[in-house]
Enzyme design. Structure first.
Site, mmCIF file in Angstrom:
data_model
loop_
_atom_site.group_PDB
_atom_site.id
_atom_site.type_symbol
_atom_site.label_atom_id
_atom_site.label_comp_id
_atom_site.label_asym_id
_atom_site.label_seq_id
_atom_site.Cartn_x
_atom_site.Cartn_y
_atom_site.Cartn_z
ATOM 1 N N GLY A 207 -57.977 -30.996 102.150
ATOM 2 C CA GLY A 207 -56.832 -30.123 102.387
ATOM 3 C C GLY A 207 -56.303 -29.564 101.073
ATOM 4 N N ALA A 208 -55.198 -28.841 101.151
ATOM 5 C CA ALA A 208 -54.548 -28.309 99.938
ATOM 6 C C ALA A 208 -53.075 -28.074 100.248
ATOM 7 C CB ALA A 208 -55.206 -27.009 99.491
ATOM 8 N N LYS B 132 -53.233 -29.162 94.716
ATOM 9 C CA LYS B 132 -53.430 -30.310 95.592
ATOM 10 C C LYS B 132 -52.666 -31.508 95.028
ATOM 11 C CE LYS B 132 -57.407 -31.501 97.006
ATOM 12 N NZ LYS B 132 -56.679 -32.005 98.188
ATOM 13 N N GLY B 133 -52.623 -32.575 95.808
ATOM 14 C CA GLY B 133 -52.032 -33.804 95.305
ATOM 15 C C GLY B 133 -50.715 -34.162 95.952
ATOM 16 N N GLY B 134 -50.332 -33.392 96.992
ATOM 17 C CA GLY B 134 -49.106 -33.738 97.711
ATOM 18 C C GLY B 134 -49.163 -35.160 98.244
ATOM 19 N N GLU C 68 -59.724 -36.978 94.607
ATOM 20 C CA GLU C 68 -60.097 -35.759 95.351
ATOM 21 C C GLU C 68 -60.847 -34.785 94.458
ATOM 22 O OE1 GLU C 68 -56.575 -35.333 98.688
ATOM 23 O OE2 GLU C 68 -56.206 -34.593 96.688
ATOM 24 N N LYS D 73 -50.128 -22.414 104.022
ATOM 25 C CA LYS D 73 -50.475 -22.847 102.661
ATOM 26 C C LYS D 73 -50.884 -21.664 101.770
ATOM 27 C CE LYS D 73 -50.164 -27.326 103.636
ATOM 28 N NZ LYS D 73 -51.310 -28.171 103.829
HETATM 29 C C1 5RP Z 1 -53.511 -35.146 98.971
HETATM 30 C C2 5RP Z 1 -53.800 -33.698 99.085
HETATM 31 C C3 5RP Z 1 -53.767 -33.108 100.444
HETATM 32 O O1 5RP Z 1 -55.007 -32.560 100.748
HETATM 33 C C4 5RP Z 1 -52.696 -32.051 100.470
HETATM 34 O O2 5RP Z 1 -51.466 -32.658 100.089
HETATM 35 C C5 5RP Z 1 -52.562 -31.408 101.841
HETATM 36 O O3 5RP Z 1 -52.117 -32.353 102.750
HETATM 37 P P1 5RP Z 1 -51.831 -31.978 104.262
HETATM 38 O O4 5RP Z 1 -53.127 -31.555 104.857
HETATM 39 O O5 5RP Z 1 -51.266 -33.255 104.842
HETATM 40 O O6 5RP Z 1 -50.799 -30.866 104.260
HETATM 41 O O7 5RP Z 1 -54.060 -33.003 98.131
HETATM 42 O O8 5RP Z 1 -53.515 -35.575 97.637
#
Ligand code: 5RP
Length: 237
Positions: free
Chosen positions: A95-96, A107-109, A116, A134
């Protein structure tokens, strides 16, 4: 494609499922497939498990970038491997948090940015899955940049990030302690605002000893699968 500014959680989940299912259809028998972290990428797992149950994925092995994903794969009975077994992956799905028109990402939420990026770079093709919310004209507009810091260097690196205009804030757990990554590092979330030169910023962070990783994924995504009110679209570089 129009971003989806405000949709219900159910509708947003439907978008995530649609994007993830589209990416899961790219997986073939015998592939080594990386899987990142997050609520979108994990939606690929049940789809892959269905396909495996139908005998479509004989010999396919999955390399997760996070414990969360490893647990999801095991729960669904899918084979879990590592980069030691499969140093080159055929495909990775992740994801992102924010995606710009060049397909560069923040990324990194979810805090798994370091592994990753390792998994994404080990893959011949990194496929990013996301809902249309996004999409962003410029990285930093919608999401702070997560920067993973070695605790030994914390004060110095916070100072460095502040000097870059990052306004770093240490990511905390609900009990107020700093959140730790799977590597035992901490994360500073940096609301840089719209970035004029994300590649330059990535290079500056890469050069810094106490920065263990950062969420700028520049030139890494080969394909972005986005789902929104107008359906599923593939965006290519
Ligand atoms: C985790 C990430 C995730 O891919 C990103 O935060 C997106 O998360 P989500 O699909 O829950 O919105 O980078 O480190």
């Amino acid at each position: 494609m129009t971003p989806s500014p405000r949709v219900s959680p159910e509708v947003a989940r439907g978008f995530k499922q649609a994007a993830a299912a589209h990416a899961a259809a790219l997986v073939e028998a015998g592939m080594a497939v990386g899987l990142g972290h997050g609520s979108t990428a994990v939606e690929a797992v049940p789809v892959l498990a269905d396909r495996a149950g139908r005998g479509e994925l004989a010999g396919t092995v999955f390399v997760p970038a996070a414990r969360f994903m490893a647990e999801a794969l095991r729960r669904h009975g899918l084979p879990v491997g590592s980069l030691d077994d499969r140093p080159e992956l055929d495909l990775a799905i992740d994801g992102a948090d924010e995606i710009d028109p060049n397909l560069d990402c923040i990324k990194g939420g979810g805090g798994a940015l370091l592994y990753e990026k390792i998994v994404g770079q080990a893959a011949k093709r990194l496929v990013i899955v996301a809902d249309a919310g996004k999409l962003s004209p410029r990285l930093g507009t919608r999401h702070p940049l997560p920067v993973e810091i070695t605790p030994f260097a914390l004060a110095s690196e916070l100072r460095f990030l502040a000097g870059l205009g990052g306004h770093p804030a240490l990511r905390l757990r609900p009990d107020g302690d700093p959140m730790r990554t799977e590597r035992g590092n901490v994360i500073a979330d940096c609301p840089f605002g719209p970035m004029a030169d994300p590649a330059g910023l990535a290079a500056a962070l890469d050069a810094r000893g106490g920065v263990a990783g950062h969420g700028l994924f520049i030139g890494l995504a080969a394909l972005v699968v986005v789902a929104g009110e107008d359906g599923v679209r593939e965006l290519r570089r």
